[in-house]
Design an enzyme around this catalytic site. Structure first.
Site, PDB file in Angstrom:
ATOM      1  N   VAL A  46       0.837  -1.194   0.277  1.00 42.86           N
ATOM      2  CA  VAL A  46       0.125   0.103  -0.020  1.00 42.86           C
ATOM      3  C   VAL A  46       0.997   1.180  -0.040  1.00 42.86           C
ATOM      4  O   VAL A  46       1.810   1.237   1.000  1.00 42.86           O
ATOM      5  CB  VAL A  46      -0.841  -0.097   1.144  1.00 42.86           C
ATOM      6  N   HIS A  73      -7.462   7.551   2.051  1.00 41.19           N
ATOM      7  CA  HIS A  73      -7.576   6.261   1.700  1.00 41.19           C
ATOM      8  C   HIS A  73      -6.537   5.352   2.117  1.00 41.19           C
ATOM      9  O   HIS A  73      -6.760   4.014   2.578  1.00 41.19           O
ATOM     10  CB  HIS A  73      -7.877   6.000   0.111  1.00 41.19           C
ATOM     11  N   PHE A 120       1.778 -11.160   8.014  1.00 40.65           N
ATOM     12  CA  PHE A 120       1.626 -10.149   7.727  1.00 40.65           C
ATOM     13  C   PHE A 120       2.824  -9.278   6.737  1.00 40.65           C
ATOM     14  O   PHE A 120       3.913  -8.942   7.215  1.00 40.65           O
ATOM     15  CB  PHE A 120       1.522  -8.804   8.804  1.00 40.65           C
TER      16      PHE A 120
END
Ligand SMILES: Nc1c(NC[C@H](O)[C@H](O)[C@H](O)CO)[nH]c(=O)[nH]c1=O
Ligand SMILES: CC(=O)[C@@H](O)COP(=O)(O)O
Length: 168
Positions: A88, A95, A120
């Site tokens: 990300v 966002h 993760f």
């Protein structure tokens, strides 16, 4: 500068992964990053004894969908550990914050709800350069680190005991 404790692992300190089954769920966003993370994870699992036939791969659209993808994989496959791979990168708006919070909390919830460790492997970076540095660049490869974590957690899942510490 970030340290990369497990990118440069000592294979003699890692349990043999020969008998373990691994799932890898990969986000399709930022593929130039996530594919390098996936490559690092696969190469490390195989280097540590995992069998190719015991590693399954699913793709999901984005990092936010990693949670549902990992959940369905856990529910339908017999696995010893799952690695959730995503990247990300901060845009113009908030966002980024909500995607990162959602995937983080979702993976925490999976680790609580199911008896399968979900690792993760989601890079949450301010810039593409930070992501490049951590997916096979100067700061190592988070995919390698997460493969090592997956093996160690598979041992814990199956024996109820952690892998012997390597001393730091
Ligand atoms: N901007 C990034 C996204 N955004 C998409 C979300 O993950 C999700 O697919 C969408 O909100 C629909 O539910 N995803 C990433 O993995 N990386 C990004 O940088
Ligand atoms: C992290 C994201 O979802 C990112 O693509 C959003 O970009 P923006 O905040 O510029 O819409």
């Amino acid at each position: 500068m970030a340290t990369t404790n497990l990118t440069y692992y000592d294979k003699t300190t890692i349990p043999n992964a020969n008998s373990f089954r691994f799932g890898i769920v990969v986000s399709e966003w930022n593929p130039e990053i996530t594919q390098n993370l996936k490559k690092g994870a696969i190469e490390t699992l195989l280097d540590c004894g995992a069998q190719e036939k015991n590693i399954i791969f699913w793709d999901v659209p984005g990092s936010f969908e990693l949670v549902f993808g990992c959940k369905k994989m856990i529910q339908t496959q017999k696995l010893d550990a799952v690695i959730a791979i995503g990247n990300v990168i901060q845009g113009e708006t908030k966002h980024f914050d909500f995607v990162c919070e959602g995937v983080t909390q979702g993976i925490v919830d999976l680790n609580i709800k199911y008896d399968i460790p979900v690792i993760f492997c989601v890079l949450t970076d301010n810039t593409i350069q930070q992501s490049l540095d951590r997916s096979g660049g100067k700061l190592g490869n988070k995919g390698i680190e997460c493969a090592i974590a997956a093996i160690k957690m598979a041992v814990l899942k199956n024996t109820g005991k952690p892998t012997e510490s390597i001393g730091f």
